[in-house]
Motif scaffolding. Structure first.
Motif, PDB file in Angstrom:
ATOM      1  N   ASP A 109       0.822  -1.209   0.000  1.00 45.58           N
ATOM      2  CA  ASP A 109       0.000   0.000   0.000  1.00 45.58           C
ATOM      3  C   ASP A 109       0.857   1.262   0.000  1.00 45.58           C
ATOM      4  OD1 ASP A 109      -2.501  -1.364  -0.032  1.00 45.58           O
ATOM      5  OD2 ASP A 109      -2.298  -1.740   2.118  1.00 45.58           O
ATOM      6  N   ALA A 110       1.908   1.272   0.793  1.00 50.89           N
ATOM      7  CA  ALA A 110       2.792   2.449   0.847  1.00 50.89           C
ATOM      8  C   ALA A 110       3.533   2.625  -0.476  1.00 50.89           C
ATOM      9  CB  ALA A 110       3.780   2.315   1.997  1.00 50.89           C
ATOM     10  N   ALA A 111       4.016   1.532  -1.061  1.00 50.61           N
ATOM     11  CA  ALA A 111       4.723   1.630  -2.341  1.00 50.61           C
ATOM     12  C   ALA A 111       3.783   2.130  -3.435  1.00 50.61           C
ATOM     13  CB  ALA A 111       5.321   0.278  -2.717  1.00 50.61           C
ATOM     14  N   TYR A 112       2.570   1.599  -3.455  1.00 53.10           N
ATOM     15  CA  TYR A 112       1.570   2.015  -4.447  1.00 53.10           C
ATOM     16  C   TYR A 112       1.264   3.503  -4.287  1.00 53.10           C
ATOM     17  CZ  TYR A 112      -2.560   1.381  -7.437  1.00 53.10           C
ATOM     18  OH  TYR A 112      -3.477   1.440  -8.451  1.00 53.10           O
ATOM     19  N   ALA A 113       1.029   3.934  -3.033  1.00 58.29           N
ATOM     20  CA  ALA A 113       0.714   5.337  -2.762  1.00 58.29           C
ATOM     21  C   ALA A 113       1.868   6.259  -3.162  1.00 58.29           C
ATOM     22  CB  ALA A 113       0.380   5.520  -1.278  1.00 58.29           C
ATOM     23  N   HIS A 114       3.104   5.799  -2.985  1.00 61.13           N
ATOM     24  CA  HIS A 114       4.277   6.593  -3.359  1.00 61.13           C
ATOM     25  C   HIS A 114       4.194   7.047  -4.817  1.00 61.13           C
ATOM     26  CE1 HIS A 114       8.503   7.768  -3.752  1.00 61.13           C
ATOM     27  NE2 HIS A 114       8.556   7.001  -4.819  1.00 61.13           N
ATOM     28  N   TYR A 115       3.819   6.143  -5.701  1.00 63.64           N
ATOM     29  CA  TYR A 115       3.739   6.480  -7.131  1.00 63.64           C
ATOM     30  C   TYR A 115       2.446   7.216  -7.465  1.00 63.64           C
ATOM     31  CZ  TYR A 115       7.894   3.720  -7.492  1.00 63.64           C
ATOM     32  OH  TYR A 115       9.168   3.263  -7.322  1.00 63.64           O
TER      33      TYR A 115
END
Length: 182
Positions: A109-115
């Motif tokens: 979720d954090a990686a997805y939100a980063h982009y």
């Protein structure tokens, strides 16, 4: 960010991927040219349901071959069908070339939100084996897509087998192998 350890998730690039028109021939060329191998193959992966550019899609048929190259994997992908896909968004049918960097995310979720927070759209969102993956279209910024893979035990096991196959490989014996036991 740390170096990739096979089967251990993080937020680092752990894989570089090329789209190819003939998977077997590409494996042979890569092995002969670079000495990378052996390639573990997974033929005809079919994604029955996923979202392409935000809309329901299905029937994407592709094969992959993956080899370990030090701390990074080399993935070769051949799309068999003519369906729209993240692969065809950047590489035309009959062509080949660099396609994406993959991140094996321990916090998907954090990686997805980063982009997404940077304004990048997902070309593909889906699940495989009950775990999430996506292709984030970062091609306008860095010339390729970013694949996010949610950490999961089955994928970790496969990545360890890819790395183990490369350990001590003589550069010649069985350069192309099945990714899963028959």
């Amino acid at each position: 960010m740390s170096d990739f350890v096979p089967g251990v998730p993080g937020r680092h690039v752990m894989q570089v991927a090329w789209l190819v028109d003939d998977l077997h021939a590409a494996c042979v060329r890569w092995t002969r040219t670079t000495g990378i191998g052996p390639f573990l193959t997974v033929p005809h992966v079919v994604l029955e349901e996923y979202r392409y550019r935000g809309k329901p899609a299905g029937g994407l048929d592709f094969s992959v071959a993956i080899a370990q190259w030090g701390g990074v994997q080399v993935e070769l992908v051949q799309q068999h069908c003519n369906n729209p896909s993240a692969y065809r968004d950047t590489i035309a049918k009959g062509q080949g070339g660099f396609h994406h960097l993959a991140i094996y995310a321990d916090d998907y979720d954090a990686a997805y939100a980063h982009y997404r927070d940077q304004g990048f759209a997902a070309a593909v969102d889906g699940t495989f084996g009950g775990f999430r993956f996506s292709y984030i279209d970062t091609s306008t910024a860095i010339g390729c897509m970013i694949e996010l893979i949610e950490e999961n035990p089955a994928q970790s096991d496969f990545f360890r087998r890819v790395a183990h196959a490369a350990d001590g490989w003589d550069g010649e014996t069985d350069p192309i192998r099945p990714g899963f036991p028959a």
